[in-house]
Design an enzyme around this catalytic site. Structure first.
Site, mmCIF file in Angstrom:
data_model
loop_
_atom_site.group_PDB
_atom_site.id
_atom_site.type_symbol
_atom_site.label_atom_id
_atom_site.label_comp_id
_atom_site.label_asym_id
_atom_site.label_seq_id
_atom_site.Cartn_x
_atom_site.Cartn_y
_atom_site.Cartn_z
ATOM 1 N N HIS A 237 -23.070 -24.360 19.943
ATOM 2 C CA HIS A 237 -22.675 -22.561 19.344
ATOM 3 C C HIS A 237 -23.261 -21.863 19.160
ATOM 4 C CE1 HIS A 237 -18.205 -24.609 20.270
ATOM 5 N NE2 HIS A 237 -18.750 -25.735 18.878
ATOM 6 N N ASP B 155 -15.886 -35.549 19.367
ATOM 7 C CA ASP B 155 -14.468 -34.594 19.473
ATOM 8 C C ASP B 155 -13.374 -34.974 19.823
ATOM 9 O OD1 ASP B 155 -16.020 -32.929 20.380
ATOM 10 O OD2 ASP B 155 -16.002 -31.861 18.468
HETATM 11 ZN ZN LIG Z 1 -17.161 -29.722 18.889
#
Ligand SMILES: [Zn+2]
Length: 307
Positions: A126, A244
């Site tokens: 990110h 995830d």
């Molecule tokens: Zn993630």
């Protein structure tokens, strides 16, 4: 030994505070699993070096790096964004996390290992050129990919990202770079709500509904990633390995199972064997449910090791 396992104990010291899902137990769970399974005996352990300022400057702005240094607390915590908590040892951990990927590139390009897994935190995908975000400080994988481009003169680098969140940072850094093909698959709409999914000359984005399971995941990869990767013929493949999207991980709604992570790793290994002499640099991103994280990393490594 064919696979390097690159990490550093300092990565455990990045403290994100009470109850934060991105915490040092993640690395401990992976390390315990590899010890108990006996797999660690067959991995080449490499201590991650610190990344250099010049290596960071290939993907991050000088102003961002200066601001980061200024925001790091002497004690307690500071927030780079609502989710990205930093503490006195964060910078040391982040420098090892990015340095691990640079080292992985050197190991694989120097033929010391066929492939490498960087077991590091904070994660990276990110982090944009000039912005920390979503638990990420440096874009570890991007720093490694830029190292491969500049130091080894590679012309065709593929990055595949199966973390359940869109890798907005990696996309920000490499969009429009015709030496890099970035393939991602992610729940949408969902965090980071950064960029609308789009396909460009070098970005293959696959949004998945929150209800997606194995079938939707594998179909999308078969239909979109694999043909693009096969025709690109990468010289090396980087993996943003986030776990995830697992059904046991409540960080997302997508419901994959262990075997999906094994399957996608097998596809990547097959393509790397065909055009890249097997060269793969895999980098840990998300994965917050400790049992499924540890199992899936073990499975991912077994495929990389061809066990
Ligand atoms: Zn993630």
């Amino acid at each position: 030994m064919s696979t390097a396992y690159i990490s550093h104990q300092i990565c455990h010291l990045h403290d994100t505070g009470q109850g934060h899902p991105e915490n040092a137990s993640r690395l401990s769970a992976i390390e315990d699993k590899l010890l108990i399974s006996g797999l660690s005996d067959f991995l080449g352990n490499v201590e991650a070096p610190e990344v250099t300022q010049d290596q960071l400057l290939r993907v991050h702005s000088a102003e961002y790096l200066a601001n980061l240094e200024a925001m790091m607390p002497q004690k307690g915590y500071a927030k780079l964004d609502p989710d990205t908590i930093v503490s006195p040892d964060t910078m040391k951990a982040a420098k090892r996390a990015a340095g691990a990927v640079v080292s992985a590139v050197d190991q694989v390009m120097g033929n010391q290992f066929r492939n490498a897994f960087c077991s590091v935190r904070p994660p990276g995908h990110h982090a944009e050129s000039a912005r920390a975000m979503g638990f990420c400080v440096f874009n570890n994988l991007a720093v490694g990919a830029a190292h491969a481009l500049e130091t080894y003169g590679l012309e065709k680098i593929a990055i595949v990202d199966f973390d359940v969140h869109q890798g907005n940072g990696t996309e920000d850094i490499f969009i429009g770079n015709d030496k890099v093909l970035y393939c991602s698959i992610f729940q949408h709409p969902f965090f980071p709500f950064a960029l609308p999914p789009k396909n460009t000359a070098n970005v293959i984005s696959i949004p998945l509904d929150a209800t997606a399971k194995s079938t939707e995941f594998r179909t999308a990869i078969n239909d979109h990633w694999l043909p693009a990767l096969e025709s690109f013929q990468p010289e090396i493949i980087f993996i943003s390995a986030g776990f995830d999207a697992h059904r046991d991980d409540d960080m997302s709604h997508v419901s994959l199972v262990d075997d999906d992570f094994k399957w996608v790793t097998e596809q990547i290994v097959r393509i790397a064997d065909a055009s890249a002499s097997g060269r793969i640099v895999s980098v840990l991103e998300g994965g917050y449910e400790l049992n499924s994280l540890a199992r899936c990393v073990e499975m991912h490594l077994r495929v990389l090791m061809k066990l």
